[in-house]
Design an enzyme around this catalytic site. Structure first.
Site, PDB file in Angstrom:
ATOM      1  N   ARG A 166      11.966  45.285 -19.731  1.00  0.00           N
ATOM      2  CA  ARG A 166      12.558  45.614 -18.431  1.00  0.00           C
ATOM      3  C   ARG A 166      11.435  45.824 -17.426  1.00  0.00           C
ATOM      4  NH1 ARG A 166      17.777  48.843 -16.733  1.00  0.00           N
ATOM      5  NH2 ARG A 166      17.578  48.571 -14.485  1.00  0.00           N
ATOM      6  N   LEU A 168      13.041  25.238 -25.885  1.00  0.00           N
ATOM      7  CA  LEU A 168      13.391  26.637 -25.599  1.00  0.00           C
ATOM      8  C   LEU A 168      14.880  26.721 -25.306  1.00  0.00           C
ATOM      9  CD1 LEU A 168      12.428  29.618 -24.748  1.00  0.00           C
ATOM     10  CD2 LEU A 168      12.395  28.730 -22.418  1.00  0.00           C
ATOM     11  N   ASP A 212      14.298  43.366 -13.099  1.00  0.00           N
ATOM     12  CA  ASP A 212      14.665  44.388 -12.104  1.00  0.00           C
ATOM     13  C   ASP A 212      13.539  44.613 -11.093  1.00  0.00           C
ATOM     14  OD1 ASP A 212      16.363  46.218 -10.940  1.00  0.00           O
ATOM     15  OD2 ASP A 212      15.792  47.865 -12.268  1.00  0.00           O
ATOM     16  N   HIS A 267      15.209  38.583  -4.128  1.00  0.00           N
ATOM     17  CA  HIS A 267      15.898  37.772  -5.144  1.00  0.00           C
ATOM     18  C   HIS A 267      15.362  36.338  -5.121  1.00  0.00           C
ATOM     19  CE1 HIS A 267      18.477  41.109  -5.828  1.00  0.00           C
ATOM     20  NE2 HIS A 267      19.232  40.970  -4.763  1.00  0.00           N
ATOM     21  N   SER A 315      27.805  42.901 -15.134  1.00  0.00           N
ATOM     22  CA  SER A 315      29.219  43.165 -14.870  1.00  0.00           C
ATOM     23  C   SER A 315      29.358  44.182 -13.733  1.00  0.00           C
ATOM     24  CB  SER A 315      29.898  43.782 -16.106  1.00  0.00           C
ATOM     25  OG  SER A 315      29.583  43.093 -17.271  1.00  0.00           O
TER      26      SER A 315
END
Ligand code: IPE
Ligand code: IPE
Ligand code: MG
Length: 262
Positions: A194, A137, A26, A43, A72
């Site tokens: 986060r 991985l 985030d 982004h 979602s």
């Protein structure tokens, strides 16, 4: 991404390396806005942090890394941002597959992929196929993923197995539900990170993170690199996971392995 290989000798106690790390990436929009640029630039820059964290995971011997790329709920963003995120997903899949292969990374996408364009769905399936035999991985990208969606789709599968007489309703227990969730073949997340300063789960992996260690950092995702990730892994290594037991029981290791095997 440079070619890296697992460095198992560097860590005395492998139990302290999380088997599975899940990350809510985030802060891209705020990072770009702070620099007077469009959110979408954030982004794009965030892809560099993805590379750094993937590489560091291979180096540290983390078995599975799950990255939250699109929730979602993110469909509710302005259409132009959603469309750029889809383009970025498409071009990143195309551009990174060779590097993932070079590093032994197996890619999987979790989430409801039927909502994506046919072309993107094909690209995802190709990338999964091409990397399917890699073992260094497991990289899971959560796209159109929501924890509630996951529990709902597992419930639907339980019901259809009951309807087809493959499952006795009286036998529906936690294991039966867990076995029908996304990535049921992989361990639950041990460490849940986060970035971006918010302290919430935002409908990321809910059921499977029931006993994950939470780690929050104010760093915005494009600022989060191998060093910051290393700090999170080091922090995890210091924690005592109790799974409902007392600290003393854990120190004697009685009962802990039983829970971890569930
Ligand atoms: C996370 O960064 C990336 C996605 C949700 C796709 P954000 O876009 O949420 O960035 P902030 O939180 O607005 O800064
Ligand atoms: C969560 O971030 C989703 C991803 C990182 C992909 P958001 O930025 O969408 O979360 P909220 O809406 O602030 O809770
Ligand atoms: Mg955000």
């Amino acid at each position: 991404m440079d070619t890296v290989s697992p460095d198992s000798g560097a860590h005395d106690d492998q139990r302290r390396v999380p088997q599975h790390v899940a990350i809510i990436m985030d802060g891209n929009g705020r990072w770009a806005n702070q620099r007077n640029r469009a959110r979408t630039w954030g982004h794009r820059e965030g892809v560099k942090s993805v590379r750094a964290v993937v590489e560091e995971s291979v180096r540290r011997g983390v078995g599975t890394l799950t990255l939250f790329a699109f929730s979602s709920e993110n469909w509710r963003r302005p259409p132009a941002e959603v469309s750029i995120l889809m383009d970025l997903f498409m071009s990143t899949l195309r551009g990174e597959v060779r590097r993932l292969n070079d590093n032994g990374v197996r890619l999987r996408v979790i989430g409801e992929r039927g909502a994506f364009s046919e072309k993107l769905q094909r690209r995802i399936a190709e990338a999964e196929d091409v990397t399917a035999n890699n073992r260094s991985l497991n990289l899971q990208v959560a796209a159109n993923y929501g924890g509630r969606w996951d529990i709902t789709q597992a419930t639907r599968r339980v019901l259809s197995d009951v309807a087809a007489n493959r499952l006795d309703p009286a036998a529906v227990d936690e294991k039966a539900i867990a076995a029908r969730l996304s990535f049921a073949d992989l361990p639950d997340p041990d460490l849940f990170i986060r970035t971006g300063g918010e302290k919430r789960l935002s409908n990321f992996i809910l059921w499977q993170s029931a006993y994950a260690e939470l780690y929050f950092t104010d760093l915005l995702w494009p600022e989060f690199g191998a060093a910051a990730y290393g700090l999170a892994l080091d922090d995890f290594a210091q924690r005592q996971r109790r799974f409902g037991l007392t600290g003393e029981q854990v120190a004697n290791r009685s009962g802990v392995d039983d829970y971890e095997r569930r």
